[in-house]
Design a protein around this motif. Structure first.
Motif, PDB file in Angstrom:
ATOM      1  N   UNK A 317       0.843  -1.201   0.000  1.00 20.87           N
ATOM      2  CA  UNK A 317       0.000   0.000   0.000  1.00 20.87           C
ATOM      3  C   UNK A 317       0.876   1.248   0.000  1.00 20.87           C
ATOM      4  N   UNK A 318       0.891   1.924  -1.129  1.00 21.81           N
ATOM      5  CA  UNK A 318       1.788   3.074  -1.258  1.00 21.81           C
ATOM      6  C   UNK A 318       1.315   4.262  -0.415  1.00 21.81           C
ATOM      7  N   UNK A 319       0.004   4.479  -0.375  1.00 22.47           N
ATOM      8  CA  UNK A 319      -0.511   5.637   0.363  1.00 22.47           C
ATOM      9  C   UNK A 319      -0.240   5.480   1.857  1.00 22.47           C
ATOM     10  N   UNK A 320      -0.432   4.259   2.352  1.00 24.43           N
ATOM     11  CA  UNK A 320      -0.140   4.018   3.762  1.00 24.43           C
ATOM     12  C   UNK A 320       1.339   4.277   4.050  1.00 24.43           C
ATOM     13  N   UNK A 321       2.204   3.914   3.101  1.00 24.68           N
ATOM     14  CA  UNK A 321       3.638   4.160   3.260  1.00 24.68           C
ATOM     15  C   UNK A 321       3.901   5.645   3.444  1.00 24.68           C
ATOM     16  N   UNK A 322       3.275   6.443   2.601  1.00 26.46           N
ATOM     17  CA  UNK A 322       3.519   7.878   2.699  1.00 26.46           C
ATOM     18  C   UNK A 322       2.995   8.427   4.011  1.00 26.46           C
ATOM     19  N   UNK A 323       1.877   7.867   4.474  1.00 19.86           N
ATOM     20  CA  UNK A 323       1.325   8.345   5.740  1.00 19.86           C
ATOM     21  C   UNK A 323       2.229   7.974   6.916  1.00 19.86           C
ATOM     22  N   UNK A 324       3.165   7.046   6.695  1.00 23.41           N
ATOM     23  CA  UNK A 324       4.083   6.667   7.777  1.00 23.41           C
ATOM     24  C   UNK A 324       5.427   7.374   7.624  1.00 23.41           C
ATOM     25  N   UNK A 325       5.490   8.355   6.744  1.00 19.65           N
ATOM     26  CA  UNK A 325       6.706   9.149   6.625  1.00 19.65           C
ATOM     27  C   UNK A 325       7.775   8.516   5.764  1.00 19.65           C
ATOM     28  N   UNK A 326       7.397   7.557   4.910  1.00 20.72           N
ATOM     29  CA  UNK A 326       8.384   6.934   4.028  1.00 20.72           C
ATOM     30  C   UNK A 326       8.412   7.709   2.717  1.00 20.72           C
ATOM     31  N   UNK A 327       9.597   8.103   2.293  1.00 13.87           N
ATOM     32  CA  UNK A 327       9.735   8.805   1.022  1.00 13.87           C
ATOM     33  C   UNK A 327       9.634   7.772  -0.090  1.00 13.87           C
ATOM     34  N   UNK A 328       8.471   7.695  -0.709  1.00 17.73           N
ATOM     35  CA  UNK A 328       8.233   6.603  -1.656  1.00 17.73           C
ATOM     36  C   UNK A 328       9.082   6.761  -2.920  1.00 17.73           C
ATOM     37  N   UNK A 329       9.391   7.985  -3.298  1.00 21.33           N
ATOM     38  CA  UNK A 329      10.184   8.172  -4.522  1.00 21.33           C
ATOM     39  C   UNK A 329      11.578   7.575  -4.361  1.00 21.33           C
TER      40      UNK A 329
ATOM     41  N   UNK B  80       4.876  12.818   3.065  1.00 13.64           N
ATOM     42  CA  UNK B  80       5.698  11.948   3.925  1.00 13.64           C
ATOM     43  C   UNK B  80       6.543  12.764   4.887  1.00 13.64           C
ATOM     44  N   UNK B  81       6.889  14.011   4.478  1.00 17.64           N
ATOM     45  CA  UNK B  81       7.670  14.842   5.375  1.00 17.64           C
ATOM     46  C   UNK B  81       6.853  15.317   6.567  1.00 17.64           C
ATOM     47  N   UNK B  82       5.549  15.473   6.362  1.00 18.22           N
ATOM     48  CA  UNK B  82       4.689  15.903   7.459  1.00 18.22           C
ATOM     49  C   UNK B  82       4.748  14.874   8.581  1.00 18.22           C
ATOM     50  N   UNK B  83       4.726  13.596   8.208  1.00 13.49           N
ATOM     51  CA  UNK B  83       4.819  12.560   9.240  1.00 13.49           C
ATOM     52  C   UNK B  83       6.238  12.493   9.799  1.00 13.49           C
ATOM     53  N   UNK B  84       7.218  12.585   8.898  1.00 14.71           N
ATOM     54  CA  UNK B  84       8.597  12.367   9.327  1.00 14.71           C
ATOM     55  C   UNK B  84       9.115  13.526  10.184  1.00 14.71           C
ATOM     56  N   UNK B  85       8.829  14.763   9.801  1.00  7.89           N
ATOM     57  CA  UNK B  85       9.420  15.902  10.505  1.00  7.89           C
ATOM     58  C   UNK B  85       8.438  16.623  11.414  1.00  7.89           C
ATOM     59  N   UNK B  86       7.215  16.902  10.901  1.00  7.47           N
ATOM     60  CA  UNK B  86       6.269  17.640  11.732  1.00  7.47           C
ATOM     61  C   UNK B  86       5.583  16.728  12.741  1.00  7.47           C
ATOM     62  N   UNK B  87       5.781  15.422  12.584  1.00  6.42           N
ATOM     63  CA  UNK B  87       5.251  14.443  13.548  1.00  6.42           C
ATOM     64  C   UNK B  87       3.729  14.463  13.624  1.00  6.42           C
ATOM     65  N   UNK B  88       3.113  14.404  12.461  1.00  6.29           N
ATOM     66  CA  UNK B  88       1.666  14.233  12.402  1.00  6.29           C
ATOM     67  C   UNK B  88       1.420  12.869  11.772  1.00  6.29           C
ATOM     68  N   UNK B  89       0.724  11.995  12.487  1.00  7.19           N
ATOM     69  CA  UNK B  89       0.443  10.675  11.924  1.00  7.19           C
ATOM     70  C   UNK B  89      -1.048  10.568  11.682  1.00  7.19           C
ATOM     71  N   UNK B  90      -1.427   9.680  10.783  1.00  9.53           N
ATOM     72  CA  UNK B  90      -2.856   9.570  10.501  1.00  9.53           C
ATOM     73  C   UNK B  90      -3.270   8.121  10.284  1.00  9.53           C
ATOM     74  N   UNK B  91      -4.571   7.890  10.405  1.00 10.01           N
ATOM     75  CA  UNK B  91      -5.149   6.614   9.986  1.00 10.01           C
ATOM     76  C   UNK B  91      -6.166   6.929   8.891  1.00 10.01           C
ATOM     77  N   UNK B  92      -6.710   5.866   8.303  1.00  8.00           N
ATOM     78  CA  UNK B  92      -7.592   6.077   7.154  1.00  8.00           C
ATOM     79  C   UNK B  92      -8.994   5.577   7.443  1.00  8.00           C
ATOM     80  N   UNK B  93      -9.944   6.201   6.718  1.00  2.20           N
ATOM     81  CA  UNK B  93     -11.343   5.817   6.895  1.00  2.20           C
ATOM     82  C   UNK B  93     -11.554   4.363   6.477  1.00  2.20           C
ATOM     83  N   UNK B  94     -11.030   4.007   5.287  1.00  3.76           N
ATOM     84  CA  UNK B  94     -11.026   2.596   4.900  1.00  3.76           C
ATOM     85  C   UNK B  94      -9.627   2.090   5.234  1.00  3.76           C
TER      86      UNK B  94
END
Lengths: 464, 365
Positions: A317-329, B80-94
């Motif tokens: 899941x690429x979107x989940x990866x990005x949401x975890x702070x992984x630089x997908x590129x 991805x930088x928002x999670x990595x540096x600004x420390x905001x994490x999220x979950x998804x509706x689905x």
């Protein structure tokens, strides 16, 4: 009550024969209806160029007879046997089956066999006789194993569909061929250089295309593979066009032992043994074996590192990866570059082994073949892919050995021509039987209590 | 620590001509649970996607104040930088778990950036130099800690896709927490949970708030969750903020009630005809069919407007009908009724509607 049930079941098992005979007669009738015109009658020309009807009732009878016998055997014996096995299985389904010794130690046994393979061949066929087995089978298969393991990083782990993998193979091969012939650099310097060049091209390709996904990525990588091949054909000043580069220097044993007969440190002179071309082949065999094992080792290590886990997460899941702070590129780029690097290693080995490279060797069919090996073996599984390479490459090589088929189909029959047909048939069969490849399950990279393989139904193939 | 952890200022998001969020401003305070609620299609998930960088807002500023005093302008950062540096994490509706990886692996992937540094961007780790081994053991300990918290330690080696739905939701929260966030954004964490699981979720979120110092921003439809655990509620309707305050305050805000339950159409017409306000009547007449227009279907069951629709055609202007917003309608009715001097009917009606606000699912259909 229970007894009655078991009695009736026993009765069912007892009486498949009348049914089988009936079914055999039906099958005979159907096949007769089908084949009476197709096989029973044949149109032909006689000496006067007239159309005549040749009757072949005997052949028709044989075909119908075979059909009836086959149907009878299937209904009378195969079906009850299958049913019994199914019942047996459902009764003992919960019992954990202890894997056999061979299955538990498959990897170590396979590696040990690979190491003693040339020795066995030499002992069995002598130096000259072993050439075919070590070169055509051993080296050829191992090159594909290495290429498929390299592509596995891109397709199997990161889930990026790459149809132009052969481009990196070509870059590696030409890097060694050109630098080796023009500057006379040794293989051991050019091996890493070829790997780095290929990785560099992987990044060059990766930058613009990694925003694409799925089919689009596949098409662009396919085009990239073709572009590299066309450049090799048309850039005559450098690559010598379709004529290819020849006279590529041989690999030496770190400069200590040479395999050129004219050199003072030729192996036969150093070790005081008889001259033979087999030494070089055996040396190349061990070289590609070590290179392939290096690929496997790096892949296994990488899977346990955060980078390898990120590749697999990207496939899931690429979107989940990005949401975890992984630089997908950059993660995709590293996958592309790592895969390309191993392609480059294999390419430079290929150039050294052939002594000649031309664009002919890097056509799309090669990419398709490597990808087919990865898919057939089970994406992400190293042993599965190795087995698939043995089956696919060894199988097609084996066809050359099928001389006896000429006695059946006549002297004009060349089994090699049916290579692709059989190849396609085998792929369809394997995909029906094992849709996720030989090894569909996935080994987890870390565990707390017990390492359990993840079933193929949960893993995803990636969207590109 | 008076600074809010997140302040959203004048945020607008337009998809072609559709205004999904219009001039939204709110703040989330540090160490609190802030809930973002509203009817379907109110733009809640769009706000989330803007905060976590999945959408780039058309206008506005989203400012995150880090623990160390640094400021991040989230609208300018890639996701991805928002999670990595600004420390905001999220979950998804689905739910978006890595279904083919084990629970443990899911939580290890979440610690990617930390482990990448420890392994010298893989090079040192591959050679076996440096502190990767130690960092790896620590990351497994952290994963274990969260698996124990969400009661899934016994299934650590099973694939995530094999878990029941409620457990997958908990795992997704644990995975987000493994990125060590300061702000945790949860998109409908209680959707599809049974009452017991919902209760466990409440405990988990309270535990996160109290023990980790992570602030929580959550979208939720389940009012039992929102009212029990949130410290501060922001209500959206048609991309605009209609209410903002403590759960109790919001619960009794008539605009919120109107947004969720609607104002009776008859009442509007009655009031308008009584007053004879020409302008309003004209506006009403301008609508193609006031009886069956969009105003008749703005209940909870109405389809989403903004979450999934992307208008590729820039020329196409999608306007939400002026009569669609129930909160605005309420304001109109309010204004009219004060003018007609009939205040006696209003408080009674307000009270009658205040009660079902706790369970909006039973709203007008």
């Amino acid at each position: 009550m229970a007894e009655a049930v078991s009695a009736s079941r026993a009765e069912k098992i007892e009486s498949p024969f009348p049914n089988a005979i009936r079914q055999a007669i039906y099958a005979g009738l159907v096949s007769f209806g089908l084949f009476v015109l197709l096989i029973g009658l044949r149109t032909d020309q006689n000496i006067h160029n007239e159309l005549i009807l040749v009757q072949r009732w005997g052949l028709l009878a044989i075909v119908v007879g075979i059909t009836m016998a086959g149907r009878f055997l299937f209904v009378a014996f195969a079906q009850p046997a299958l049913a019994r096995r199914k019942a047996e299985k459902s009764r003992t389904a919960h019992v954990e089956v202890e894997k056999g010794f061979v299955r538990r130690n498959f990897n170590s046994i396979a590696i040990a066999l690979l190491f003693i393979y040339p020795v066995v061949m030499v002992l069995a066929f002598g130096f000259q006789g072993s050439l075919k087995w070590v070169d055509n089978f051993g080296i050829q298969i191992l090159i594909y194993v290495m290429l498929a393991w390299g592509l596995n990083i891109v397709v199997g782990l990161a889930g990026l569909l790459d149809l132009g993998y052969v481009a990196f193979y070509a870059v590696g091969a030409y890097a060694y061929a050109l630098l080796g012939t023009h500057f006379g650099w040794s293989f051991w310097i050019l091996l890493p250089v070829a790997g780095i060049m290929s990785a560099f091209w992987g990044v060059i390709l990766g930058f613009p295309v990694l925003r694409l996904r799925g089919d689009y990525l596949a098409i662009v990588t396919l085009a990239f593979g073709e572009i590299i091949r066309l450049v090799l054909i048309n850039w005559r000043d450098v690559t010598n066009g379709s004529a290819g580069v020849s006279g590529i220097p041989k690999v030496s044993f770190f400069g200590l032992i040479s395999f050129n007969v004219s050199d003072p440190n030729y192996i036969a002179k150093v070790l005081n043994i008889a001259q033979s071309g087999a030494y070089y082949k055996i040396f190349l065999y061990y070289l590609i074996l070590l290179l392939a094992l290096l690929t496997a080792f790096v892949t296994i290590r990488l899977r346990r590192m955060p980078l390898g886990r990120a590749w697999e997460a990207l496939r899931e899941d690429e979107i989940a990866c990005r949401s975890l702070g992984i630089n997908t590129t950059t993660t995709k780029l590293t996958a592309f570059a790592t895969g390309a690097m191993f392609g480059g290693f294999a390419g430079s080995f290929f150039a050294a082994r052939q002594g000649f490279v031309s664009p002919e060797s890097f056509v799309f069919l090669e990419s398709a073949m490597i990808l087919a090996i990865v898919v057939l073996g089970g994406m992400g599984s190293l042993p599965g892919i190795a087995v698939a390479a043995v089956v696919m490459i060894g199988g097609t090589e084996m066809l050359r050995e099928m001389e006896f088929l000429k006695y059946i189909f006549g002297p004009d029959f060349t089994p090699e021509l049916y290579r692709m047909l059989l190849f396609g048939l085998a792929m369809v069969l394997v995909m029906l039987w094992k849709p996720r490849g030989f090894v569909g399950s996935r080994e987890p990279t870390a565990f707390l209590h017990k390492r359990k393989a993840v079933s193929a139904s949960f893993t995803k193939e990636g969207h590109g | 620590m008076d600074k809010p952890i997140l302040s959203v200022e004048h945020l607008s998001m337009k998809f072609g001509g559709l205004v999904a969020i219009g001039d939204l401003s709110f703040q989330a305070r540090r160490g609190e649970i802030t809930a973002l609620i509203g009817p379907n299609g109110a733009g809640k998930t769009t706000v989330f996607n803007c905060i976590t960088g999945f959408y780039k807002p058309s206008e506005g500023m989203i400012k995150m104040n880090g623990r160390g005093g640094q400021e991040f302008l989230l609208e300018r950062m890639p996701d991805f930088r928002i999670t990595a540096h600004a420390k905001v994490a999220r979950t998804f509706q689905n739910i978006r778990l890595f279904s083919g990886m084990t629970l443990l692996e899911n939580l290890l992937v979440a610690q990617h950036n930390k482990l990448m540094h420890a392994s010298g961007f893989t090079v040192l780790g591959l050679l076996g130099i440096g502190g990767y081994r130690k960092a790896s053991a620590e990351s497994i300990d952290l994963a274990k800690h969260w698996l124990e918290k969400i009661d899934l330690i016994h299934r650590a080696d099973d694939p995530a896709g094999d878990l029941p739905y409620g457990a997958q939701r908990r795992l997704e929260i644990a995975r987000a927490m493994c990125t060590d966030p300061e702000l945790l954004c949860l998109d409908e964490p209680a959707a599809g949970l049974n009452p017991k699981e919902s209760l466990h979720l409440n405990q988990l979120l309270n535990d996160i708030k109290e023990n980790t110092g992570t602030s929580i921003l959550l979208i939720e439809h389940d009012m039992s969750v929102v009212m029990k655990i949130s410290d501060h509620v922001v209500v959206l309707e048609y991309g605009r903020k209609i209410s903002d305050g403590s759960p109790d305050l919001v619960k009794h805000d008539p605009r919120v009630i109107a947004a969720y339950l609607g104002v009776d159409d008859e009442e509007v017409v009655d009031v308008l005809t009584a007053v004879g306000d020409e302008q309003v009547i004209e506006e009403l007449d301008a609508e193609p069919d006031p009886e069956h227009g969009p105003s008749a279907s703005s209940s909870m069951m109405a389809g989403p407007i903004s979450d999934t629709i992307a208008h590729a055609d820039e020329d196409e202007i999608v306007k939400v009908s002026p009569g669609a917003s129930k909160a605005l309608e309420y304001d109109e009715v309010q204004a009219l009724s004060t003018r007609t001097a009939k205040p006696a009917a209003k408080p009674a009606a307000g009270k009658a509607r205040a009660k079902p606000a706790g369970k909006p699912k039973g709203g007008r259909k």
